[in-house]
Design an enzyme around this catalytic site. Structure first.
Site, short mmCIF file in Angstrom:
data_model
loop_
_atom_site.label_atom_id
_atom_site.label_comp_id
_atom_site.label_asym_id
_atom_site.label_seq_id
_atom_site.Cartn_x
_atom_site.Cartn_y
_atom_site.Cartn_z
N ASP A 2 0.95 -1.38 -0.06
CA ASP A 2 -0.19 0.04 0.21
C ASP A 2 1.51 1.32 -0.02
OD1 ASP A 2 -2.51 -1.62 -0.30
OD2 ASP A 2 -2.89 -1.36 2.02
N TYR B 97 -9.65 -0.83 2.33
CA TYR B 97 -9.71 -0.67 4.73
C TYR B 97 -9.12 0.48 4.81
CZ TYR B 97 -9.29 -4.81 6.90
OH TYR B 97 -8.86 -6.10 7.55
NI NI Z 1 -7.36 -7.66 7.02
#
Ligand code: NI
Length: 640
Positions: free
Chosen positions: A301, A385
């Site tokens: 990320d 997320y």
């Molecule tokens: Ni997770």
């Protein structure tokens, strides 16, 4: 709100690039013909001065020149790294990144979805799933980095798809389009291949998490209000943060988001350095599910996207409560425009229970002090997320990093009710694959100066014998890291393993070297096999701890450009030289994993999971530094 001292206008060499500096950098690139129309500016960040230059400046020398480091993709997709001297807004260096793929920009991320939508092959794949006409607009598309699975020089992303139930649907992940992967060339912005592994019925649940998941809210919650009638106990001058005896600078970068610089502790008028720079330098999420829409997912990320532009605009009373000070951040987008990200970093104090307490039986006296901690945080949204980056400073000299993981688990379509070996079926036909999240902290430690020694401390029982007649004796064993090859280590919780950074040139009251130690939290090994595509690319996960001597250009554990990289760069490459570590300027690289076997309770939005580590003083102070914390104001805590 604490007033920010706007008189502190002179820029510190470690301050992140201001919006004005970002803009001037892009203008300089354009003037030099390095960012013509149709090219992409992937990132522009402060090129932090070398520590030697900072030291020289502090000792009365010249202020290090402000420099920006820009990564640009030209129209043909060739990448280039450019250094911009901000004194004269001139390009001072350019380097071709032939063979490298810089991070994927957010603009490419969104454009790749649009490319899928207009592709005939993708539309046919949707039609095979019964999605046609107006429904195509409800398809949610996410481009994932491809790792080293796609050969060749093309800049690629693999797009996965979900179907929202309506235009108001906040959770598309309840309706995965199983089996469908669209490969997009990010330079041409065209679908180059549809991998359709077979259609599955689209799950029909609506997994909205708002309004109590549709069932309304509980009604037995009374307000809690946190007030600080005299304001907080910290001050911010420019980006220099002072809280009680702590001193530090709050930085920010396009790639890492929140960065802390020059963390020091003031004692008796002396400002004692502890850590020159602390950041989370990488965050990788390997998935362990061989499902065809999941198996390739091991996204970096930070290195493959960059989390700076993804920081949330934090809201008072929601993300943070109390007396909050916010700092804005600024990043360029791929068109070279400066985006100011408001309320990106939150600074506030929290009550943290008791700091210390004792009741003395003889006198009947009880003394107690309350702990409070300073919180410096930001929250990023990376697709499905949320990652919170929380740094805490404590009154006992402790420093903590805590990653907060929330948001929605990534889903794949599966035949409803079929047993899953590598995923949890969180709703009928909706599988959340087993995965891990590994954070890598880069900690440039300067414990009372740059020259430090790092060693490992394990606890172990003493052998039975005359010196240990009851078999109860145990002791600690130290192991000094003389070279890099000795400093590739793993956690050992059963031995209470710690890693200590010591300054042998300075001793405490008992004549021992002053030190800070890294205390691991919960951790795990990477589950992907050694030699797997993921492990080759994330070689830094072969060990939880690595130690290197400071080099200005050794910034990220997988190297500068992990996107589509075969692996081997970064820590494995640098440490092959097996450099000496004793009495060097050391950098600790500590990786810690949040292991995630999804639960039904993680659905449809996941309660926060935590992971992290502590740094704490060991003989850095001569006694508890927390004795001078006064009894709580207005309460009768220290009584007879
Ligand atoms: Ni997770």
């Amino acid at each position: 709100m604490t007033p920010i001292d706007h008189t502190a206008t002179s820029t510190h060499p470690l301050d992140p690039l201001s919006p004005d500096e970002l803009e001037r950098s892009v203008v300089a690139l354009r003037r030099a013909g390095l960012a013509e129309l149709g090219s992409r500016v992937i990132s522009v960040d402060l090129l932090e001065p070398d520590k030697a230059a900072l030291r020289a400046w502090r000792e009365g020398g010249a202020v290090p020149e402000r420099e920006a480091l820009a990564v640009v993709l030209d129209i043909s997709g060739e990448a280039r790294e450019c250094t911009i001297g901000l004194a004269g807004d001139t390009i001072t260096d350019t380097r071709s990144l032939a063979g490298m793929q810089p991070a994927v920009s957010m603009d490419e991320y969104f454009e790749a979805g649009a490319a899928c939508r207009r592709d005939a092959g993708y539309q046919e794949a949707l039609a095979r799933r019964g999605i046609e006409g107006d429904q195509v607009e409800l398809v949610h598309i996410e481009p994932w980095t491809v790792g080293s699975f796609e050969q060749g020089p093309r800049r690629m992303a693999r797009c996965l798809s979900w179907l929202r139930s309506s235009l108001d649907d906040v959770n598309p992940y309840g309706r995965p389009l199983g089996g469908l992967v669209a490969l997009v060339d990010l330079t041409e912005m065209q679908v180059v291949r549809i991998d359709d592994h077979g259609t599955l019925p689209v799950p029909d649940g609506d997994w909205n998490y708002r309004d109590g998941g549709g069932d309304g809210y509980r009604d037995d919650q009374r307000p809690i209000e946190i007030t600080q009638p005299e304001g907080p106990s910290f001050t911010l001058h420019g980006r220099e943060l002072r809280w009680q005896k702590w001193r530090l600078r709050v930085g920010f970068s396009h790639r890492e988001s929140l960065v802390l610089h020059e963390i020091c502790y003031e004692q008796d008028g002396e400002v004692r350095p502890i850590c020159h720079r602390a950041s989370i330098a990488e965050l990788v999420i390997p998935y362990g599910d061989p499902n065809p829409t999941v198996h390739f997912k091991n996204v970096f990320d930070i290195g493959e996207y960059g989390v700076g532009p993804l920081v949330n605009a934090l809201e008072l009373g929601c993300d943070c409560v109390g007396d909050i000070t916010y700092l804005d951040a600024a990043c360029v987008n791929s068109r070279g425009e400066v985006d100011v990200l408001p309320n990106a970093i939150c600074i506030h104090e929290e009550d943290y229970g008791i700091l210390w307490k004792h009741h003395d039986d003889n006198t009947g006296r009880t003394d107690v002090a309350r702990s409070r901690r300073l919180v410096i945080s930001c929250i990023t949204t990376v697709g499905n997320y949320e990652y919170g980056f929380f740094w805490y400073l404590y009154q006992d000299g402790g420093i903590q990093f805590e990653g907060k993981l929330t948001g929605i688990v990534l889903t794949a379509g599966v035949p409803a009710g079929e047993p899953q070996r590598h995923a949890t079926e969180v709703a009928p036909g909706v599988a959340a694959g087993y995965h891990q999240h590994f954070f890598t902290a880069r900690l440039d430690m300067d414990v009372d100066g740059e020259r430090n020694v790092v060693f490992e401390v394990d606890s172990a029982p003493e052998p039975a014998g005359p010196d240990n007649p009851e078999g109860s004796a145990f002791t600690t064993h130290r192991r000094t890291f003389q070279r890099e090859s000795q400093a590739k280590r793993d956690v050992a919780p059963l031995q209470a393993r710690r890693w200590r950074v010591e300054n042998p040139a300075r001793t405490n009251r008992m004549g021992e070297a002053v030190a800070y130690e890294l205390v691991p939290g919960d951790n795990v090994a990477p589950m992907a096999l050694p030699g797997s595509q993921f492990r080759r690319r994330a070689g830094f996960l072969d060990h939880h701890l690595w130690v290197t001597p400071y080099r200005r250009d050794e910034r990220f554990p997988a190297g500068e450009y992990p996107n589509q990289h075969e692996g081997g760069d970064g820590l494995p490459r640098w440490t092959a030289a097996d450099r000496a570590l004793e009495n060097e300027d050391v950098v600790l690289w500590y990786s810690f994993g949040a292991h995630h076997i999804p639960r039904l309770e993680d659905w449809p939005v996941m309660p926060v999971a935590y992971c992290g580590f502590h740094l704490r003083p060991v003989g850095f102070f001569d006694r508890s530094p927390a004795l001078d914390v006064p009894p709580p104001h207005g309460a009768d805590c220290n009584h007879r």
